[in-house]
Design a protein around this motif. Structure first.
Motif, PDB file in Angstrom:
ATOM      1  N   LEU A  21       0.675  -1.808   0.469  1.00 56.70           N
ATOM      2  CA  LEU A  21      -0.233  -0.245   0.310  1.00 56.70           C
ATOM      3  C   LEU A  21       0.376   1.072   0.173  1.00 56.70           C
ATOM      4  N   LYS A  22       0.439   2.229  -1.024  1.00 50.92           N
ATOM      5  CA  LYS A  22       1.097   3.308  -0.919  1.00 50.92           C
ATOM      6  C   LYS A  22       0.285   4.544  -0.137  1.00 50.92           C
ATOM      7  N   PRO A  23       0.930   4.668   1.008  1.00 52.54           N
ATOM      8  CA  PRO A  23      -0.312   5.765   1.799  1.00 52.54           C
ATOM      9  C   PRO A  23      -0.694   7.061   0.550  1.00 52.54           C
ATOM     10  N   TRP A  24      -0.062   7.689   0.202  1.00 52.17           N
ATOM     11  CA  TRP A  24      -0.396   8.662  -1.009  1.00 52.17           C
ATOM     12  C   TRP A  24      -1.190   8.308  -1.620  1.00 52.17           C
ATOM     13  N   VAL A  25      -1.357   7.164  -2.502  1.00 46.60           N
ATOM     14  CA  VAL A  25      -2.490   6.438  -2.807  1.00 46.60           C
ATOM     15  C   VAL A  25      -3.910   7.109  -2.028  1.00 46.60           C
ATOM     16  N   VAL A  44      -7.062   9.054  -2.776  1.00 52.52           N
ATOM     17  CA  VAL A  44      -8.299   8.547  -3.214  1.00 52.52           C
ATOM     18  C   VAL A  44      -9.505   9.329  -2.231  1.00 52.52           C
ATOM     19  N   ALA A  45      -8.674   9.217  -1.000  1.00 46.21           N
ATOM     20  CA  ALA A  45      -9.810  10.084   0.243  1.00 46.21           C
ATOM     21  C   ALA A  45     -10.009  11.548  -0.149  1.00 46.21           C
ATOM     22  N   ILE A  46      -9.455  12.239  -0.842  1.00 49.23           N
ATOM     23  CA  ILE A  46      -9.283  13.882  -1.269  1.00 49.23           C
ATOM     24  C   ILE A  46     -10.360  13.593  -2.735  1.00 49.23           C
ATOM     25  N   VAL A  47     -10.095  12.612  -3.557  1.00 50.07           N
ATOM     26  CA  VAL A  47     -11.187  12.807  -4.976  1.00 50.07           C
ATOM     27  C   VAL A  47     -12.808  12.373  -3.929  1.00 50.07           C
ATOM     28  N   VAL A  48     -12.631  11.667  -3.647  1.00 53.26           N
ATOM     29  CA  VAL A  48     -14.023  10.735  -3.053  1.00 53.26           C
ATOM     30  C   VAL A  48     -14.681  12.415  -1.935  1.00 53.26           C
ATOM     31  N   GLY A  49     -13.712  13.235  -1.765  1.00 56.80           N
ATOM     32  CA  GLY A  49     -14.057  14.206  -0.619  1.00 56.80           C
ATOM     33  C   GLY A  49     -14.583  14.763  -1.335  1.00 56.80           C
ATOM     34  N   LEU A  90     -14.514   5.783   2.626  1.00 58.25           N
ATOM     35  CA  LEU A  90     -15.522   6.304   3.499  1.00 58.25           C
ATOM     36  C   LEU A  90     -15.444   7.787   4.081  1.00 58.25           C
ATOM     37  N   LEU A  91     -13.349   7.773   4.468  1.00 58.58           N
ATOM     38  CA  LEU A  91     -13.327   9.307   5.217  1.00 58.58           C
ATOM     39  C   LEU A  91     -13.494  10.391   3.951  1.00 58.58           C
ATOM     40  N   GLY A  92     -12.920   9.748   2.821  1.00 56.41           N
ATOM     41  CA  GLY A  92     -13.379  10.832   1.938  1.00 56.41           C
ATOM     42  C   GLY A  92     -13.923  11.908   2.384  1.00 56.41           C
ATOM     43  N   TRP A  93     -15.616  10.763   1.780  1.00 51.71           N
ATOM     44  CA  TRP A  93     -16.460  10.777   1.428  1.00 51.71           C
ATOM     45  C   TRP A  93     -17.026  11.907   2.281  1.00 51.71           C
ATOM     46  N   HIS A  94     -17.245  11.475   4.056  1.00 51.27           N
ATOM     47  CA  HIS A  94     -17.476  12.046   5.136  1.00 51.27           C
ATOM     48  C   HIS A  94     -17.059  12.988   4.885  1.00 51.27           C
ATOM     49  N   GLY A  95     -15.777  13.184   5.313  1.00 49.87           N
ATOM     50  CA  GLY A  95     -14.992  14.825   5.380  1.00 49.87           C
ATOM     51  C   GLY A  95     -15.634  15.116   4.771  1.00 49.87           C
TER      52      GLY A  95
END
Length: 167
Positions: free
Chosen positions: A4-8, A12-17, A93-98
């Motif tokens: 896993l790459k943390p930046w990916v 993902v969280a930013i785009v979904v956010g 889920l973090l991105g969406w709810h954030g």
């Protein structure tokens, strides 16, 4: 399988956010309810996290010497895939709810304590736990380096970027 790459996950969280911000803005203009998952989703997230952690601990126990029988390599690979899925689901889920909460910030002063915001905050906490368990279980599934590797080079002559490969 690549680690896993943390930046990916952050990407993902930013785009979904951003999608969450847009969906919440659209819902507010349409007088629709805030687009957050119900509180029961926390239970589902907990089950996924506990199962992933349990399977990861089983792989870790085998790696640390509790070897009464051979560990099925397919089981270890599936556990690794589950860990990756858990981390990606947590990031989504973090991105969406954030994003939903970010769009609600101007309104929080006037209607503090709304159930949708409280639920979104709980889901964000659960999402962070899912991402963390994904990274932890991925670590459990690492294959230790071979004993004959004196120079630390992999087969292709490159230095490995992790301490060992993944299952």
């Amino acid at each position: 399988m690549k680690p896993l790459k943390p930046w990916v996950l952050v990407l993902v969280a930013i785009v979904v956010g951003l999608l969450g911000v847009a969906a919440n803005a659209f819902a507010m203009r349409s007088s629709a309810p805030t687009p957050v998952l119900p509180i029961s989703a926390i239970g589902s997230m907990a089950v996924i996290a506990v199962v992933t952690l349990g399977l990861g601990i089983r792989v870790l126990r085998w790696r640390t010497g509790h070897r009464s029988h051979m560990l099925d390599p397919i089981f270890a690979a599936r556990t690794l895939v589950l860990a990756h899925a858990c981390a990606y689901a947590g990031a989504v889920l973090l991105g969406w709810h954030g994003g939903v909460i970010a769009d609600q910030v101007p309104l929080l002063a006037s209607r503090a304590g709304t159930p949708a915001v409280e639920t979104a905050l709980l889901l964000i906490a659960g999402s962070v736990v899912m991402v963390a368990i994904g990274f932890i279980v991925e670590r459990f599934c690492r294959i230790p380096p071979e004993e004959g590797d004196d120079d630390g080079l992999s087969e292709g002559g490159r230095t490995p970027d992790t301490e060992g490969g993944l299952a």
